[in-house]
Enzyme design. Sequence first.
Site, PDB file in Angstrom:
ATOM      1  N   HIS A 431      33.449  35.553  47.379  1.00 49.68           N
ATOM      2  CA  HIS A 431      34.811  36.055  47.173  1.00 49.68           C
ATOM      3  C   HIS A 431      35.769  35.453  48.197  1.00 49.68           C
ATOM      4  O   HIS A 431      36.855  34.974  47.848  1.00 49.68           O
ATOM      5  CB  HIS A 431      34.812  37.578  47.275  1.00 49.68           C
ATOM      6  CG  HIS A 431      36.160  38.194  47.049  1.00 49.68           C
ATOM      7  ND1 HIS A 431      36.486  38.845  45.881  1.00 49.68           N
ATOM      8  CD2 HIS A 431      37.267  38.255  47.829  1.00 49.68           C
ATOM      9  CE1 HIS A 431      37.737  39.277  45.958  1.00 49.68           C
ATOM     10  NE2 HIS A 431      38.235  38.932  47.143  1.00 49.68           N
ATOM     11  N   GLU A 432      35.370  35.478  49.487  1.00 44.78           N
ATOM     12  CA  GLU A 432      36.240  34.947  50.535  1.00 44.78           C
ATOM     13  C   GLU A 432      36.449  33.446  50.367  1.00 44.78           C
ATOM     14  O   GLU A 432      37.549  32.928  50.589  1.00 44.78           O
ATOM     15  CB  GLU A 432      35.651  35.252  51.913  1.00 44.78           C
ATOM     16  CG  GLU A 432      35.415  36.719  52.205  1.00 44.78           C
ATOM     17  CD  GLU A 432      36.676  37.554  52.124  1.00 44.78           C
ATOM     18  OE1 GLU A 432      37.783  36.989  52.190  1.00 44.78           O
ATOM     19  OE2 GLU A 432      36.554  38.777  51.977  1.00 44.78           O
ATOM     20  N   HIS A 435      39.200  32.709  47.924  1.00 44.63           N
ATOM     21  CA  HIS A 435      40.558  32.738  48.468  1.00 44.63           C
ATOM     22  C   HIS A 435      40.879  31.440  49.192  1.00 44.63           C
ATOM     23  O   HIS A 435      42.001  30.947  49.126  1.00 44.63           O
ATOM     24  CB  HIS A 435      40.728  33.932  49.395  1.00 44.63           C
ATOM     25  CG  HIS A 435      40.829  35.237  48.674  1.00 44.63           C
ATOM     26  ND1 HIS A 435      41.882  35.558  47.852  1.00 44.63           N
ATOM     27  CD2 HIS A 435      39.992  36.301  48.637  1.00 44.63           C
ATOM     28  CE1 HIS A 435      41.699  36.765  47.351  1.00 44.63           C
ATOM     29  NE2 HIS A 435      40.556  37.234  47.803  1.00 44.63           N
ATOM     30  N   HIS A 441      43.679  37.675  43.404  1.00 45.89           N
ATOM     31  CA  HIS A 441      42.798  38.691  42.846  1.00 45.89           C
ATOM     32  C   HIS A 441      42.959  38.796  41.336  1.00 45.89           C
ATOM     33  O   HIS A 441      44.026  38.531  40.790  1.00 45.89           O
ATOM     34  CB  HIS A 441      43.088  40.064  43.459  1.00 45.89           C
ATOM     35  CG  HIS A 441      42.507  40.229  44.824  1.00 45.89           C
ATOM     36  ND1 HIS A 441      43.182  40.822  45.851  1.00 45.89           N
ATOM     37  CD2 HIS A 441      41.306  39.860  45.332  1.00 45.89           C
ATOM     38  CE1 HIS A 441      42.427  40.832  46.931  1.00 45.89           C
ATOM     39  NE2 HIS A 441      41.279  40.244  46.641  1.00 45.89           N
TER      40      HIS A 441
END
Length: 798
Positions: A431-432, A435, A441
């Site tokens: 997930h990180e 980004h 999101h």
Amino acid sequence: MKAFSCLLAVIATAASLFQHVDASHARDKLNNISRVERPVIHTPSRRVHAHSHFDLTFDLYPRRNRIKLQLEPNHDVLSHNARVTFLDTEGNVDRIERIERRDHSVFKGWAWTQAKSGVWERVGWARIIMHRDGEDPLFEGVFTVMHDHHQVIAKSKYVRKRHQQDPPLDNTPGEYMLLFRGSDIAQTQSTGNVERSIMSSPSCDADTLAYDSNSNFMFPPLPEENNTSIWNYFMTSIGKRQMTDTGGVVPGSRDLKETIGSTSGCPNTRKVALIGVVADCTYTNTFASEMDARADIISVVNAASVVYEHSFNISLTLGEINILPKNCPATASSATPFNQQCDDRAGGGSFTLADRLNTFSAWRGKKTDDFAFWTLMTDCTTENQVGLAWAAQLCVKGVQGNPDSRNSSSQAVAGANVVSKTDNTWQVFAHEAGHIFGAVHDCDSMLCQNPANPDNSRCCPATASTCDARGRFMMNPTSGSQITNFSPCSIGQICSRMARRTILTNCLTTNRGVDTISGQQCGNGIVEDGEDCDCGDEESCKGNTCCDPKTCKYTSGSQCDDANEECCKGCKFASSSTICRTSSGPCDPEEKCSGNSGDCPHDIHSKDGGTCGTDLQCASGQCTSRDLQCQMHLGNQVAGSRTVAFDSYGCEVACKDPDRPNVRYEGSLTFLDGTPCGGGGTCKNGQCSGSTFGNEVSDWVSRHKPIVIGVAVGAGCLLLLAIASCICGRSRRQRPRNRKMPPINMRPMAPAYNGWNGAPPNAQQSSPGGHPPYNNIPPPINAPPPAYPGHMPPTRYA
């Protein structure tokens, strides 16, 4: 008054920030957990090594489902030059070791389930690291069954990270394996998202506003004079990781919807992203040895990489690991200020997860490698945050800003993130990293209903007509079940950012010529020395008529491999007229094949600053302007096609409505690299670079003409008054005064005469010396000085 001050703090923060961070939060309780029963390694000796190909079967108790993992070595998880650097508590290098591939049994493959009929059906992918082989094997990793991820963890790890409401374990001694599914995590009935305390009513506390309370959904118009903030970059929380995350230049809502599911811009052939990982003292302390810590890092990257391979055709590969000693220093070293014992401001401490990201980013900024990003692994959290990442910083070198221990709002931005150790660390890591690749999101019910997000422009919608993605994908704001892939919107966004060059991709290498840790390994999907091609394992090579998967050589008559070479058509070199990379506009010319190679030439674009249209210039391969970028990114929030840039100076996107010229609109956006900025410079990663002092002064003057004119007029008036005062004073000092002169007591002289006038009176009565006699009569008071013959003209008398 307190609420009003809080509101002002929120607005000022949200309106002024342009770079930001996303923060993950820990999962909620588990409803169920299973024990892995009857694990069997299907080799004659029940033994495996780092290069083994084998099947692994086991039961899921109490469901009694039989699972088979078909596994092979994952050779591309470690680069050929991968190394581990051991640091001391002061941050100095203690020793450096090469990571030997044979020491790490890291595998990838496919997951199968057995039907009642006995037939095996493939149901997902698998990534496993083997800790112990033999009759009683021990392994960890993740596999999927119909998109529901199954996490296998050791009992000791579960006990250490067990939540208070998680299911208890029996008293069975020894180490064994446990398993939980994404769907075993507590869910809400409406969306399937994880329930968390963070999802309660939003708090508003200006003292703790800096990071996880921020939301870049708020874009209210503010007067320019009120639009200054002490924050230079925007940090938002990822879980409730938080409202959203959009660093750098983020396409507007229309772009997010228009690119859903599009892979245009993503590589057609496999790319490799080298990454670095640092384990701090708290992370190392959770393992029995440094070797175990290293193995866990490799396992995390091994699991996360599969999501990027399937979605973007990019492998995540470890280039370097730094490990700090398990004993945390009493005082952090200046060399590694992020290496501290866990501390939490909310609990009275002073070093949060955000502080770790800041100090780690400053450390990463000093590195000179070509890695895609660096990750700090820690065992610390701030409240329930378990991850932070700077947005859109892929391949970015150096650092922007500098953390100041005396100023909690000071920040350093770099290609870096922080991941806390959990029982699903790989998901947080993936997930990180998303980004850092520039993803926002996915929309959830809260984001879709947010009044500050009326057009759903700040999150990725499920479809062009449906907002809520219902927590099914990797960029969901909260942890949830069945999250194993990126959403079609996230894929479209990241690929379009690559195409538009709003993220850097220059650090991504091709799979050709990349040395792996194990040297030449046919079937790893990377073309190495001595190989013509490598399409992967036999499963991946199905339908490939150009490459022999057993020998990694071209098949008879083949010149190239369609699967790995962009200028290869039907196993032959494409003609020189074949376009292998299309033009995206006047600043990005197309590339054509050479006719004698399977590789497409390097992607080039026109020089930044070149004219490409009326009031348009090239920037990062796009024909654009500051006004045009404002219209694209904030037009739907400001004045549509009439939106213009607020000024021509900075690199954060600041726009205005021509009808309200003094109102400044901002978002978490920066202008494209190459966009002109103040002082004759150009934007680079959100900063104005290359400006000169003279040009900056000139720009400042042009931007503040009323002030300059007012100051000049005022100074001129003061100067004129000063000059006039001096003149008046001098005039007074030099003016003659009418004063009576005292009588002059001097002997009278006879009047001068001239022969033309005849002899003077009494000339015959001259004195004995031949001089005429003096009259004893004084001259008049104001008489002029006496005239002397030969010096002054004679005086006539009437």
